[in-house]
Scaffold this active site. Structure first.
Site, PDB file in Angstrom:
ATOM      1  CB  SER A   1      -0.965  -0.138   1.254  1.00  0.00           C
ATOM      2  OG  SER A   1      -1.246   1.310   1.772  1.00  0.00           O
TER       3      SER A   1
ATOM      4  CE  LYS B   1      -0.767  -4.873   3.429  1.00  0.00           C
ATOM      5  NZ  LYS B   1      -0.935  -6.165   2.895  1.00  0.00           N
TER       6      LYS B   1
ATOM      7  CE1 TYR C   1      -3.450  -2.611   5.441  1.00  0.00           C
ATOM      8  CE2 TYR C   1      -2.475  -0.491   4.593  1.00  0.00           C
ATOM      9  CZ  TYR C   1      -3.088  -1.782   4.461  1.00  0.00           C
ATOM     10  OH  TYR C   1      -3.274  -2.484   3.149  1.00  0.00           O
TER      11      TYR C   1
END
Lengths: 314, 314
Positions: A115, A143, A139
């Site tokens: 992302s 990632k 998050y």
């Protein structure tokens, strides 16, 4: 959503690049929907990849290509720290280790989605391929950590990994959700479905988008490109469309007319405005473009894709 | 080596910044040497931080400051993948999680050592603070992953972390080791001890150095600086000395004379030359310098530190 659309596309094509598909194994924590009319064998497994041993079972059949899409999304990873690290980091690592522990000759192509959340402020107006990863969320951290792990395992020859950093996907089909980014889709989707939508930010907010159709195209291209071109840099920021909310509204107007645009109600939300102000606005995704990844042309195309793939098909 | 020197320095100072030290707890997989004549209580524990539960025991006493130095070094992490990830990543994560699981008011300063191995080629001549982390080794990968984790945990308020990326430490005391970087120290150390040394690369090889004394200074400054100045960027490339092997030899000549320099035997080693060609040559460590971290002035000072701290003390 991306997984479901990928499976539909694979069933429709019956092949991946030049290679016919002989077998598709679906694995998800909820019962995965098998595609209809697939010209190849399909099996489904309900399993939690974060449980030790599950990944070993998945790779026992030695798939040539693995798409790893499972993730706890941004808001949930921030709210539930342990779940986020368990699903986004540990489950990925278990999958990579299961592949590593196979016999030496086994080196599958593994495509994993990352992302633009791996990047954190302050941002330049346009972020290039050499921008450092300083995520501002758990998050994005998870990632970025899996990007590093996959790159190392690829360098060491355990697998042939490609990480694609997806733009924000719009226009998402389905119901509005509670994600802070949800309005980017809902201000187009709801009006085109005759419903009202709320815009919580000002119209000059700029962000980075790809249609679901482009996202599937990225996955398929990542599965079939010559990975020798990547060297040890396995993580690619995908191309996309840099658009403002005003651009979105103009694209909506061209497809749905004034009536659609009047469905958007501006209700400023300080919390969402603050979150979105920390998001990137545009990328120069040169490496990915040079490798043949193709984005939508503009937000008009993104709206057209929604109409063709979601509304016309009903 | 860094841990031992840090403990000696703490025992000598009796304080950390303005604060007197009341208690020092040493933890290592081998029996740690307690310092002599420390003006505070010292206890030692032999334990493997990578074993679940060990970290919880360590933080049970709620230390105000934690120095986390344990690591499997580069060559070993490349040779033994599982051990590298276990010690460099998992053990660090267990320590961070043990702190996170403490009561809410507990937020210790945690200083962790990272490495310029988080950077990978191609390198510019001078690497700045915004250079991306694309490690070329499993060791660098593990360090870059722990940097991300520590930054996320600091952002979320579980701990007050500072990561310092150390230059190659020279002149290391002790015996020659098998590290590819070992010659940078041994071509100075061995001649000053009346012994021969082998130089496996050409004299124009440039690299990035700090003395052991500077490294200890970095750790102490990281433990006492106002971490509010760091924002969410918790990882700092330390300042150092960019020097060629020729610079090293000239510095040796000024201290040990022609006789010392004649002790260096040039025996080119293709393997070491190839490894070293993938290493960074210089950094512009502006953030760390602005925060008050201080490096050696030049390689002459690095040699002088070796003489003062290792030879004069005997």
């Amino acid at each position: 959503m991306v997984g479901r659309k990928l499976v539909e596309r694979l069933a429709r094509d019956g092949r991946l690049g030049a290679e016919p598909i002989s077998q598709l194994s679906l694995v998800d924590v909820g019962a995965p929907d098998p595609p209809r009319d697939a010209p190849f064998a399909v099996d489904s497994t309900v399993a939690d990849l974060a449980e030790p041993g599950v990944a070993n079972g998945i790779v026992a059949a030695r798939p040539d290509v693995v798409f790893h899409l499972a993730a706890v999304v941004s808001g949930e990873a921030e709210a539930d720290l342990e779940k986020g690290y368990r699903v986004n980091l540990d489950a990925t690592r278990l999958l990579l280790d299961a592949i590593r522990e196979c016999d030496e000759g086994y080196c599958p192509r593994l495509i994993s989605t990352s992302s633009i959340a791996v990047f954190g402020p302050p941002f330049p107006d346009v972020i290039d391929d050499d921008h450092l990863t300083t995520p501002a969320t758990s998050y994005g951290t998870q990632k970025a950590m899996t990007e590093l792990l996959l790159s190392d395992y690829s360098r060491r020859g355990f697998l042939d990994g490609v990480v694609i950093r997806l733009p924000t996907i719009a226009v998402r089909p389905g119901k509005p959700n509670l994600a802070a980014s949800g309005f980017f889709s809902s201000i187009v989707r709801e009006p085109l479905n005759g419903q009202d939508a709320v815009l919580p930010v000002s119209t000059d907010v700029r962000h980075w988008f790809a249609s679901p159709r482009s996202a599937i195209g990225f996955l398929l291209h990542a599965a079939t490109l010559d990975s020798g071109q990547l060297g040890d840099r396995r993580c690619l920021t995908m191309p996309g469309v840099s658009a403002t909310v005003a651009d979105e509204i103009e694209a909506l107007r061209r497809v749905g007319g004034e009536e659609a645009v009047r469905r958007i109600r501006h209700e400023p939300d300080e919390t969402i405005m603050r979150i979105v102000s920390g998001w990137p606005r545009a990328f120069d995704a040169r490496r990915a473009r040079d490798l043949g990844f193709q984005a939508d042309a503009d937000f008009d195309e993104i709206v057209r894709v929604y109409v063709e793939d979601e509304l016309d098909r009903r």
